[in-house]
Design an enzyme around this catalytic site. Sequence first.
Site, PDB file in Angstrom:
ATOM      1  CG  ASP A 132      -9.686   3.008   4.237  1.00  0.00           C
ATOM      2  OD1 ASP A 132      -8.603   2.652   3.742  1.00  0.00           O
ATOM      3  OD2 ASP A 132     -10.540   2.205   4.650  1.00  0.00           O
ATOM      4  NE  ARG A 182      -4.199   1.146   1.967  1.00  0.00           N
ATOM      5  CZ  ARG A 182      -5.090   1.142   2.963  1.00  0.00           C
ATOM      6  NH1 ARG A 182      -6.143   1.931   2.907  1.00  0.00           N
ATOM      7  NH2 ARG A 182      -4.914   0.363   4.005  1.00  0.00           N
TER       8      ARG A 182
END
Length: 305
Positions: A132, A182
């Site tokens: 992340d 992502r």
Amino acid sequence: MLGQLLLAASRSGVVRRTVSGFPLTKRVVQRFVAGEGVQEARAAIERLRDAGLAVTVDHLGEETLDARAAEDTADAYLTLLRAVEPLKLGSRGEVSVKLSAVGQRLDESMALEHAREICAAAAAGGSTVTLDMEDHTTVDSTLSILRKLREDYPATGVAIQAYLFRSEQDCRDLASEGSRVRLVKGAYREPASVAHQGKTNVDKAYVRCLRILMAGKGYPMVATHDDRMIAITELLADRFGRTIGDHEFQMLYGIRTDRQEALAGAGHTVRVYVPYGDDWYGYFMRRLAERPANVAFFLRALGGK
């Protein structure tokens, strides 16, 4: 303006205690969080698998400056991966890791070693890890750790936040063969000196980054609930000769579940971001900040409606 206030509240201890104290808060949080324990997370993963959806699982927590807490987070991921191994998810069941939760701000080498442990456990089950991305001060460190992890675990992915001015170049650097990225809009309160401000500007930045990734040789993971962005992704896939299997859509647990299942039913890989754990406050407030509809849902629930 509301989004900025909620992002500020996500870092406020006073607001945290107030919101957490509402009797109905945890019931509402269940819409966005799979549960506090690993067995609740596993049950949610099984439900999603049975609906034809892939998952990426996040053990909630961030920004620790305590070495023991960082180790506990890493251990939680190892426990989770052991718990879901019998499900035989393979690449359809990865994990997402915030490096700040495994010691990044305390000692970058500590975070790297914990991340390596998690990558090794994921690889043993035929899966992988996506890092992340957090606020702009962590980007260089996160990308440095990514490069080191990819030496042994080349499928390790990373999130890039389109609203940062630097992200178009980061996408160019990461659009190589085998690279998993992502693409998200961004969920932190960033200053105008480093990030686009306002929905229109952020949307345009997202499309520019998306075009770079779709034109590249990597594997884009398009994280969006926006029908316009989904349509643009499909147009770009056609323009650049991509097939339905060389990119995927990602959506958050509990948001637009009907759209998730419709895309999966049409043959797309749709990966659901599944958070679990008891440190849910920061994550929950960022989800409220992203969509006014989520705030209305929360307020209705608190009113008993």
